[in-house]
Design an enzyme around this catalytic site. Structure first.
Site, PDB file in Angstrom:
ATOM      1  N   LYS A  43      46.667  43.113  17.354  1.00 48.56           N
ATOM      2  CA  LYS A  43      47.488  41.938  16.995  1.00 48.56           C
ATOM      3  C   LYS A  43      46.743  40.984  16.058  1.00 48.56           C
ATOM      4  O   LYS A  43      46.518  39.815  16.373  1.00 48.56           O
ATOM      5  CB  LYS A  43      47.961  41.182  18.239  1.00 48.56           C
ATOM      6  CG  LYS A  43      48.812  42.026  19.179  1.00 48.56           C
ATOM      7  CD  LYS A  43      49.333  41.204  20.342  1.00 48.56           C
ATOM      8  CE  LYS A  43      50.160  42.020  21.300  1.00 48.56           C
ATOM      9  NZ  LYS A  43      49.370  42.964  22.126  1.00 48.56           N
TER      10      LYS A  43
HETATM   11  P1  5BU Z   1      52.705  47.284  30.797  1.00 47.50           P
HETATM   12  O1  5BU Z   1      51.673  47.650  31.788  1.00 47.50           O
HETATM   13  O2  5BU Z   1      53.762  48.389  30.633  1.00 47.50           O
HETATM   14  O3  5BU Z   1      53.311  45.934  31.039  1.00 47.50           O
HETATM   15  O4  5BU Z   1      51.884  47.198  29.402  1.00 47.50           O
HETATM   16  C1  5BU Z   1      52.482  46.834  28.192  1.00 47.50           C
HETATM   17  C2  5BU Z   1      51.482  46.956  27.053  1.00 47.50           C
HETATM   18  O5  5BU Z   1      52.111  46.610  25.827  1.00 47.50           O
HETATM   19  C3  5BU Z   1      50.268  46.045  27.168  1.00 47.50           C
HETATM   20  O6  5BU Z   1      49.159  46.745  26.622  1.00 47.50           O
HETATM   21  C4  5BU Z   1      50.597  44.859  26.289  1.00 47.50           C
HETATM   22  O7  5BU Z   1      49.445  44.277  25.719  1.00 47.50           O
HETATM   23  C5  5BU Z   1      51.468  45.477  25.224  1.00 47.50           C
HETATM   24  N1  5BU Z   1      52.506  44.581  24.661  1.00 47.50           N
HETATM   25  C6  5BU Z   1      53.508  44.041  25.438  1.00 47.50           C
HETATM   26  O8  5BU Z   1      53.578  44.272  26.644  1.00 47.50           O
HETATM   27  N2  5BU Z   1      54.466  43.246  24.860  1.00 47.50           N
HETATM   28  C7  5BU Z   1      54.468  42.931  23.546  1.00 47.50           C
HETATM   29  O9  5BU Z   1      55.358  42.230  23.072  1.00 47.50           O
HETATM   30  C8  5BU Z   1      53.415  43.484  22.759  1.00 47.50           C
HETATM   31  C9  5BU Z   1      52.464  44.306  23.343  1.00 47.50           C
HETATM   32 BR1  5BU Z   1      53.376  43.107  20.934  1.00 47.50          BR
END
Ligand code: 5BU
Length: 251
Positions: free
Chosen positions: A93
């Site tokens: 990011k």
């Molecule tokens: P989760 O464990 O499924 O909640 O992880 C989601 C991943 O996607 C995590 O690594 C976040 O940093 C990433 N992410 C997110 O959740 N939402 C966003 O808007 C963005 C990245 Br950009």
């Protein structure tokens, strides 16, 4: 709602080499599943990447959460990427002026440009950072999955204008739905679970049918629902199958 085109057809509609490569991997492996392996242990990152690799088109990393780092870690990850044919997406990011971002991308401890196929950036600084990130496939963050995100409305529209105007570098978006009319652009959506919900720190979850069929996104990014499952390999296989079926339905 118009139908989406198959990935192989879309590979011929972009000149971005990383986008072409990803479309082909998705079609060959019948996988539009990216897994966020958010662990602080490099050993666990590599172990999961090897175990889940056959199910995925992309492994998403946060290299700066690892509790130690040596170049060997990403070297091994690259070997696994070649072995299983997935792309590596470092979710860094970037969000600064081009000059600073260029150092963050190419230099420092991590030297991201050396090993990441995909990277992402916020559009807040304006298009100067896009030129600085030339090299890997760039995804602009047009929307976020988190509660109360400010990336909505005219901001989101301007990000898509910015990305669509820089197709030599930008190959798609992080978004909650399909935004660009260009079929060469790839949409990635995080915030995925079998059931809708939230975590305790503002992450919002939707189902893959909601994301892929109703909102016509392309790739789901699943994190903890796979990595923290009792059997991550089985869970990844299930997600792959269901996400692919949803994609086929959307076509
Ligand atoms: P989760 O464990 O499924 O909640 O992880 C989601 C991943 O996607 C995590 O690594 C976040 O940093 C990433 N992410 C997110 O959740 N939402 C966003 O808007 C963005 C990245 Br950009």
């Amino acid at each position: 709602m118009p139908k989406s085109l198959p990935f192989l057809k879309r590979a011929s509609l972009t000149r971005h080499l990383v986008a072409q490569k990803l479309f082909k991997i998705m079609e060959d492996k019948q996988s539009n599943l990216a897994v966020a392996i958010d662990t602080t242990s490099p050993e666990q990152l590599l172990e999961l990447a090897d175990k889940l690799g056959p199910e995925l088109c992309v492994v998403k990393t946060h290299v700066d959460i690892l509790d130690h780092f040596t170049p060997d870690i990403v070297k091994t990850l690259r070997t696994l990427a070649d072995k299983h044919r997935f792309l590596i997406f470092e979710d860094r990011k970037f969000a600064d002026i081009g000059h600073t971002v260029s150092h963050q991308f190419r230099g420092g401890i991590y030297q991201i440009s050396e090993w990441a196929d995909l990277i992402n950036a916020h559009g807040v600084p304006g298009p100067g950072l896009i030129a600085a990130l030339k090299g890997s496939g760039l995804l602009l963050i047009a929307e976020m999955s988190s509660q109360g995100t400010l990336a909505t409305g005219s901001y989101t529209r301007k990000i898509v204008e910015m990305g669509d105007a820089h197709k030599d570098c930008v190959m798609g978006y992080i978004s909650l739905r399909k935004l660009s009319k260009d079929p060469g652009m790839i949409h990635f959506t995080p915030g995925v679970k079998w059931e809708e919900g939230q975590d305790s720190l503002g992450q919002r979850y939707r189902t893959l049918d909601e994301i892929l069929i109703k909102n016509k996104s392309d790739v789901i990014i699943v994190g903890r629902d796979i990595t923290h499952a009792a059997d991550p390999k089985h869970q990844a296989a299930l997600y792959r199958e269901k996400a692919w079926n949803a994609h086929v339905k959307a076509c």
